[in-house]
Motif scaffolding. Structure first.
Motif, PDB file in Angstrom:
ATOM      1  N   HIS A 109       0.715  -1.245  -0.005  1.00 51.54           N
ATOM      2  CA  HIS A 109       0.040  -0.023  -0.025  1.00 51.54           C
ATOM      3  C   HIS A 109       0.818   1.386  -0.265  1.00 51.54           C
ATOM      4  N   TRP A 110       0.200   2.143  -0.135  1.00 51.11           N
ATOM      5  CA  TRP A 110       0.796   3.608  -0.357  1.00 51.11           C
ATOM      6  C   TRP A 110      -0.130   4.646   0.007  1.00 51.11           C
ATOM      7  N   PRO A 111       0.307   5.656   0.903  1.00 48.68           N
ATOM      8  CA  PRO A 111       1.575   5.699   1.585  1.00 48.68           C
ATOM      9  C   PRO A 111       2.033   4.614   2.695  1.00 48.68           C
ATOM     10  N   PRO A 112       3.606   4.444   2.580  1.00 48.25           N
ATOM     11  CA  PRO A 112       3.890   3.604   3.812  1.00 48.25           C
ATOM     12  C   PRO A 112       3.523   3.916   4.878  1.00 48.25           C
ATOM     13  N   GLY A 113       3.546   3.113   6.256  1.00 48.03           N
ATOM     14  CA  GLY A 113       3.412   3.600   7.525  1.00 48.03           C
ATOM     15  C   GLY A 113       4.376   4.431   8.072  1.00 48.03           C
TER      16      GLY A 113
END
Ligand code: 5GP
Ligand code: ZN
Length: 113
Positions: A109-113
């Motif tokens: 997923h984006w943005p990363p955590g």
């Protein structure tokens, strides 16, 4: 205590090594965050990306090129894969020997955590 990745380079600590040449090495991450999670590192101790100099530019290219080749060999490119360099504690860097994470085999997923 010496840097854990330097110890792996010297064969003084165990690792599942998947690639090595005269300048770089790649091995499986101890705590994988994806079905494929490899770390590509320079043999020479370089604490972080921000400490790389102009002289290190060929090495930086080599780390990414090896990551891309390992991804290709593992058929990751079709579904997508992620390369990550955490730079500094605030960005999640916990081992201060430069490394490129190669993550693949699942959706990202984006943005990363
Ligand atoms: P960072 O948090 O610095 O970006 O990433 C360090 C990575 O090194 C982590 O994903 C962690 O699981 C991995 N790691 C830490 N110690 C060892 C070790 O002794 N052996 C291996 N193979 N991986 C390690
Ligand atoms: Zn080191």
């Amino acid at each position: 205590m010496e840097c854990i990745f330097c110890r792996i380079v010297k064969g003084q600590a165990p690792a599942r090594i998947v690639y090595e040449d005269e300048t770089v090495m790649a091995f499986e991450d101890l705590h994988p965050q994806a079905p494929v999670h490899l770390l590509v590192i320079p043999r020479r101790h370089l604490p972080s990306l921000s400490e790389a100099t102009a002289e290190d530019e060929p090495l930086l290219g080599r780390l990414l090129a090896v990551a891309a080749r390992l991804a290709q060999e593992r058929q990751l490119a079709g579904r997508g894969y992620r390369t990550v360099i955490n730079n500094g504690a605030g960005a999640g860097q916990s081992v201060f020997h430069l490394h490129v994470h190669l993550l693949g085999g699942r959706l990202f997923h984006w943005p990363p955590g």
